[in-house]
Design a protein around this motif. Structure first.
Motif, PDB file in Angstrom:
ATOM      1  N   GLY A   8      -7.969 -32.608   1.043  1.00  0.00           N
ATOM      2  CA  GLY A   8      -8.648 -31.897  -0.036  1.00  0.00           C
ATOM      3  C   GLY A   8      -9.793 -31.044   0.470  1.00  0.00           C
ATOM      4  N   GLY A   9     -10.583 -31.585   1.423  1.00  0.00           N
ATOM      5  CA  GLY A   9     -11.698 -30.822   1.981  1.00  0.00           C
ATOM      6  C   GLY A   9     -11.245 -29.600   2.746  1.00  0.00           C
ATOM      7  N   VAL A  10     -10.182 -29.753   3.544  1.00  0.00           N
ATOM      8  CA  VAL A  10      -9.645 -28.606   4.284  1.00  0.00           C
ATOM      9  C   VAL A  10      -9.117 -27.555   3.313  1.00  0.00           C
ATOM     10  CG1 VAL A  10      -7.802 -27.863   5.844  1.00  0.00           C
ATOM     11  CG2 VAL A  10      -9.122 -29.940   6.358  1.00  0.00           C
ATOM     12  N   GLY A  11      -8.457 -28.010   2.239  1.00  0.00           N
ATOM     13  CA  GLY A  11      -7.961 -27.076   1.227  1.00  0.00           C
ATOM     14  C   GLY A  11      -9.076 -26.260   0.604  1.00  0.00           C
ATOM     15  N   MET A  12     -10.230 -26.894   0.377  1.00  0.00           N
ATOM     16  CA  MET A  12     -11.359 -26.174  -0.192  1.00  0.00           C
ATOM     17  C   MET A  12     -12.005 -25.243   0.823  1.00  0.00           C
ATOM     18  SD  MET A  12     -11.854 -26.605  -3.429  1.00  0.00           S
ATOM     19  CE  MET A  12     -10.100 -26.194  -3.407  1.00  0.00           C
TER      20      MET A  12
ATOM     21  N   VAL B  74      -8.135 -25.932  -7.499  1.00  0.00           N
ATOM     22  CA  VAL B  74      -8.390 -27.361  -7.317  1.00  0.00           C
ATOM     23  C   VAL B  74      -7.137 -28.159  -7.687  1.00  0.00           C
ATOM     24  CG1 VAL B  74      -9.718 -29.323  -8.185  1.00  0.00           C
ATOM     25  CG2 VAL B  74     -10.887 -27.182  -7.651  1.00  0.00           C
ATOM     26  N   PHE B  75      -6.484 -27.755  -8.784  1.00  0.00           N
ATOM     27  CA  PHE B  75      -5.262 -28.438  -9.234  1.00  0.00           C
ATOM     28  C   PHE B  75      -4.224 -28.471  -8.116  1.00  0.00           C
ATOM     29  CE2 PHE B  75      -1.075 -28.587 -11.150  1.00  0.00           C
ATOM     30  CZ  PHE B  75      -1.193 -29.485 -12.194  1.00  0.00           C
ATOM     31  N   ALA B  76      -3.971 -27.318  -7.492  1.00  0.00           N
ATOM     32  CA  ALA B  76      -2.955 -27.240  -6.437  1.00  0.00           C
ATOM     33  C   ALA B  76      -3.359 -28.060  -5.217  1.00  0.00           C
ATOM     34  CB  ALA B  76      -2.731 -25.776  -6.044  1.00  0.00           C
ATOM     35  N   THR B  77      -4.632 -27.971  -4.827  1.00  0.00           N
ATOM     36  CA  THR B  77      -5.094 -28.712  -3.651  1.00  0.00           C
ATOM     37  C   THR B  77      -5.017 -30.217  -3.880  1.00  0.00           C
ATOM     38  OG1 THR B  77      -6.596 -26.906  -3.086  1.00  0.00           O
ATOM     39  CG2 THR B  77      -7.022 -29.039  -2.072  1.00  0.00           C
ATOM     40  N   VAL B  78      -5.444 -30.659  -5.060  1.00  0.00           N
ATOM     41  CA  VAL B  78      -5.404 -32.096  -5.371  1.00  0.00           C
ATOM     42  C   VAL B  78      -3.964 -32.594  -5.438  1.00  0.00           C
ATOM     43  CG1 VAL B  78      -5.925 -33.822  -7.141  1.00  0.00           C
ATOM     44  CG2 VAL B  78      -7.634 -32.119  -6.531  1.00  0.00           C
ATOM     45  N   PHE B  79      -3.070 -31.772  -5.957  1.00  0.00           N
ATOM     46  CA  PHE B  79      -1.655 -32.175  -6.002  1.00  0.00           C
ATOM     47  C   PHE B  79      -1.140 -32.482  -4.599  1.00  0.00           C
ATOM     48  CE2 PHE B  79       2.849 -31.094  -5.624  1.00  0.00           C
ATOM     49  CZ  PHE B  79       3.398 -31.948  -6.571  1.00  0.00           C
ATOM     50  N   ILE B  80      -1.434 -31.601  -3.650  1.00  0.00           N
ATOM     51  CA  ILE B  80      -0.985 -31.810  -2.266  1.00  0.00           C
ATOM     52  C   ILE B  80      -1.668 -33.036  -1.663  1.00  0.00           C
ATOM     53  CG2 ILE B  80      -0.960 -30.820   0.055  1.00  0.00           C
ATOM     54  CD1 ILE B  80      -0.813 -28.040  -1.299  1.00  0.00           C
ATOM     55  N   ALA B  81      -2.987 -33.138  -1.839  1.00  0.00           N
ATOM     56  CA  ALA B  81      -3.738 -34.253  -1.255  1.00  0.00           C
ATOM     57  C   ALA B  81      -3.290 -35.588  -1.846  1.00  0.00           C
ATOM     58  CB  ALA B  81      -5.231 -34.052  -1.484  1.00  0.00           C
ATOM     59  N   SER B  82      -3.068 -35.631  -3.160  1.00  0.00           N
ATOM     60  CA  SER B  82      -2.669 -36.879  -3.814  1.00  0.00           C
ATOM     61  C   SER B  82      -1.253 -37.280  -3.421  1.00  0.00           C
ATOM     62  CB  SER B  82      -2.760 -36.729  -5.336  1.00  0.00           C
ATOM     63  OG  SER B  82      -4.080 -36.456  -5.748  1.00  0.00           O
ATOM     64  N   THR B  83      -0.365 -36.291  -3.318  1.00  0.00           N
ATOM     65  CA  THR B  83       1.015 -36.598  -2.939  1.00  0.00           C
ATOM     66  C   THR B  83       1.076 -37.165  -1.525  1.00  0.00           C
ATOM     67  OG1 THR B  83       1.854 -34.827  -4.375  1.00  0.00           O
ATOM     68  CG2 THR B  83       3.324 -35.631  -2.645  1.00  0.00           C
ATOM     69  N   ILE B  84       0.417 -36.499  -0.585  1.00  0.00           N
ATOM     70  CA  ILE B  84       0.420 -36.989   0.801  1.00  0.00           C
ATOM     71  C   ILE B  84      -0.324 -38.320   0.899  1.00  0.00           C
ATOM     72  CG2 ILE B  84      -0.349 -36.496   3.147  1.00  0.00           C
ATOM     73  CD1 ILE B  84       0.073 -33.531   2.561  1.00  0.00           C
TER      74      ILE B  84
ATOM     75  N   ALA C 242     -15.814 -30.706  -4.742  1.00  0.00           N
ATOM     76  CA  ALA C 242     -15.858 -32.166  -4.589  1.00  0.00           C
ATOM     77  C   ALA C 242     -14.696 -32.855  -5.307  1.00  0.00           C
ATOM     78  CB  ALA C 242     -17.184 -32.700  -5.122  1.00  0.00           C
ATOM     79  N   LEU C 243     -14.137 -32.213  -6.341  1.00  0.00           N
ATOM     80  CA  LEU C 243     -13.006 -32.808  -7.063  1.00  0.00           C
ATOM     81  C   LEU C 243     -11.793 -33.000  -6.167  1.00  0.00           C
ATOM     82  CD1 LEU C 243     -12.979 -31.121 -10.596  1.00  0.00           C
ATOM     83  CD2 LEU C 243     -13.430 -33.519 -10.031  1.00  0.00           C
ATOM     84  N   CYS C 244     -11.672 -32.170  -5.135  1.00  0.00           N
ATOM     85  CA  CYS C 244     -10.525 -32.291  -4.231  1.00  0.00           C
ATOM     86  C   CYS C 244     -10.615 -33.554  -3.380  1.00  0.00           C
ATOM     87  CB  CYS C 244     -10.437 -31.059  -3.331  1.00  0.00           C
ATOM     88  SG  CYS C 244      -9.961 -29.580  -4.240  1.00  0.00           S
ATOM     89  N   LEU C 245     -11.779 -34.163  -3.324  1.00  0.00           N
ATOM     90  CA  LEU C 245     -11.923 -35.456  -2.663  1.00  0.00           C
ATOM     91  C   LEU C 245     -11.899 -36.597  -3.675  1.00  0.00           C
ATOM     92  CD1 LEU C 245     -13.370 -33.257  -0.716  1.00  0.00           C
ATOM     93  CD2 LEU C 245     -14.436 -35.266   0.319  1.00  0.00           C
ATOM     94  N   ILE C 246     -12.555 -36.380  -4.817  1.00  0.00           N
ATOM     95  CA  ILE C 246     -12.720 -37.464  -5.785  1.00  0.00           C
ATOM     96  C   ILE C 246     -11.434 -37.751  -6.547  1.00  0.00           C
ATOM     97  CG2 ILE C 246     -13.908 -38.141  -7.903  1.00  0.00           C
ATOM     98  CD1 ILE C 246     -16.365 -36.668  -6.878  1.00  0.00           C
TER      99      ILE C 246
END
Length: 424
Positions: A187-191, A147-157, A200-204
Motif C-alpha cells: 500500500g505504501g509503495v502504491g501511494m 486508494v480503492f485500487a491500491t488497497v484492493f491489490i494490497a488486501s488481495t496479496i 494512510a488508508l492504503c496501510l490501515i
C-alpha cells in the motif's frame, strides 16, 4: 441406550466422538454455549448423560453411565474464523444422532469427512473477495478511487500471504504481523507511485481485515454467559493480535516512508453511497466464512443495515458512540435471527455487520502515537499526548459500544415463530 442404533456406543467411544464434535464446532466458529449444548445433546442421543466444560486450553467431558463417571480430556483449538458449511453439517449430525438415525460407524465416518473437507471456494477467490472488502472499507473511510485500487491489490496479496502462512502453521501472532507488514508495504509503495488524498488508508484498510472479530465477539458472548475465564482468554488473545498488526503497520511506515497521522478527519458519506460500499464490504466475509450462496444475502443485509444506519444517525446529529450502540444492536438482532434460521453461529452474520464499525483505525493510530511518545520522551508535545489519549478513549468507548449493542441483541429471547425446534 437408543434402540434405533445398530451399533451400541461404549462410554469411551461416546466420550471420544463427543469431544471430536465439540472440537470441530469450536474451531469452526461456534460460540461456547451452543457448542456445549450440542455436545451434550449428541451424547444423550447415544444414550449417555454428559457434562462438558470448555476452557481455552482443553475440553473436559464427563460421561455418566450406570452411576459410573468417565472423564476424558480433549484438545481445544481456538477459532480464528468461521466455517458456516461445517457448522451446518455438524448440527445435522447432532440432530440425526439425537433422533436415533445414526450409528457409531456412520458418525465416525461423517466427522472424518468434515475434518478433511475442502472449503467451498478456492483460495484465490477468497483473496480477491477480501481485496474487494478492504477496498470498500477504504471508500467508507473517505478514500478516492486511487486508494480503492491500491488497497484492493494490497488486501488481495496480503490475504494470499495470510493463507499461505496459515498452511505453513506459522505462529498465530506472527501471521498478523507479517501480513500487516506485507500489505502495508504494498500500500505504501502504491501511494509513492500514485499519491492520493489519504495515503494512510492504503496501510490501515488492509490491516482492518486482520482484526480478530470472531474471538472478540465470542469473548463478549462468553462474558454474557458468565464464562469469564474463557472470555478473558479470548479477549486477551484478540488484543495481542491487534498489537501484532499495529507493529507490522509501524514497520511498514518505516520501510515506505508513508506515515500514519495521529489526527485526521472522519468523513461522512451520503447514505446511499455508504449502503452500497457497506454491501460490498460484506462480500469478502461470505467467502472467508465459507457461507453458502443461500445465506449470503443475510450477511449483506446485516452489513448494510448496520453501517448505513449509523451513517444516517450521524447525519441526523447523533454522536458516534450512541450511533455505534444502536447500529450494533440492530446488527446483533439480525444476526441472532439469521443464526436461528440457518442454525449457525451468530458471528457468521454479526461480524460482517459490525466490521466497518470496529475502531481499528483508532487503535492503530493510538499505538503509533504511543510509540512516538516513547521515542520523544520528555520532549513529546502536549498535542501529541492529548491526541493519543483521545484515540485510546475512542477505541475503548467504540469497542464497548459494539459490545453493549451485541450483548443486548443476543440476550433478547426470540419469538416462537423465529425458532427452529431442532436448532442447537
Amino acid at each position: 441406550m437408543t434402540e434405533n442404533h445398530t451399533t451400541v456406543a461404549a462410554p469411551e467411544e461416546t466420550a471420544h466422538l463427543s469431544l471430536e464434535l465439540g472440537r470441530l464446532l469450536l474451531m469452526n466458529g461456534s460460540d461456547t454455549a451452543r457448542a456445549k449444548e450440542a455436545v451434550e445433546r449428541f451424547a444423550h442421543g447415544l444414550g449417555y448423560e454428559s457434562h462438558l466444560s470448555i476452557t481455552f486450553e482443553a475440553l473436559l467431558l464427563t460421561v455418566i453411565a450406570e452411576n459410573q463417571f468417565r472423564t476424558k480430556v480433549g484438545s481445544h483449538i481456538p477459532a480464528t474464523t468461521v466455517n458456516m458449511t461445517a457448522v451446518e453439517s455438524l448440527n445435522r449430525i447432532v440432530d440425526d444422532t439425537a433422533s436415533g438415525l445414526l450409528d457409531v460407524v456412520t458418525i465416525t465416518s461423517r466427522l472424518t469427512v468434515l475434518e478433511y473437507s475442502k472449503p467451498l471456494y478456492p483460495w484465490w477467490l477468497v483473496a480477491a473477495a477480501l481485496g474487494l472488502t478492504g477496498a470498500s472499507l477504504s471508500r467508507l473511510f473517505g478514500g478516492d478511487w486511487s486508494v480503492f485500487a491500491t488497497v484492493f491489490i494490497a488486501s488481495t496479496i496480503g490475504t494470499a500471504v495470510r493463507q499461505r502462512l496459515g498452511r505453513w502453521h506459522v505462529h498465530q501472532l506472527a501471521i498478523p504481523f507479517i501480513t500487516a507488514l506485507v500489505s502495508g508495504i504494498i500500500g505504501g509503495v502504491g501511494m509513492r507511485l500514485h499519491p492520493s488524498n489519504i495515503p494512510a488508508l492504503c496501510l490501515i484498510a488492509p490491516a482492518m481485515l486482520l482484526v480478530p472479530g470472531v474471538p472478540l465477539i465470542n469473548g463478549i458472548r462468553d462474558a454474557i454467559d458468565n464464562n469469564m475465564t474463557l472470555s478473558l482468554s479470548r479477549l486477551s488473545f484478540a488484543v495481542l493480535v491487534v498489537v501484532a498488526i499495529a507493529l507490522g503497520l509501524f514497520t511498514a511506515t518505516v520501510v515506505t516512508g508513508v506515515g500514519i497521522p495521529i489526527s485526521g478527519p472522519t468523513p461522512l458519506l451520503p447514505i446511499a453511497e455508504d449502503a452500497a460500499f457497506s454491501a460490498l464490504t460484506t462480500i469478502g466475509y461470505v467467502f472467508l466464512f465459507n457461507v453458502t450462496a443461500s445465506a449470503a444475502w443475510a450477511c449483506i443485509i446485516c452489513g448494510v443495515c448496520c453501517h448505513a444506519l449509523r451513517t444516517a444517525l450521524l447525519h441526523l446529529g447523533l454522536d458516534i458512540i450512541s450511533g455505534t450502540v444502536l447500529s450494533s444492536l440492530v446488527a446483533g438482532l439480525l444476526a441472532h435471527i439469521f443464526a436461528r434460521r440457518f442454525r449457525t453461529p451468530p458471528t457468521t452474520f454479526a461480524f460482517p455487520g459490525v466490521v466497518a464499525l470496529v475502531p481499528g483505525s483508532y487503535a492503530f493510530r493510538a499505538f503509533i502515537g504511543c510509540l512516538q511518545i516513547l521515542k520523544a520522551g520528555a520532549l513529546a508535545s502536549s498535542g501529541l499526548v492529548a491526541e493519543t489519549a483521545s484515540l485510546i478513549l475512542y477505541t475503548i468507548l467504540l469497542t464497548s459500544a459494539i459490545a453493549v449493542g451485541l450483548a443486548i441483541a443476543l440476550s433478547i429471547p426470540l419469538p416462537a415463530w423465529h425458532r427452529n425446534p431442532n436448532a442447537v
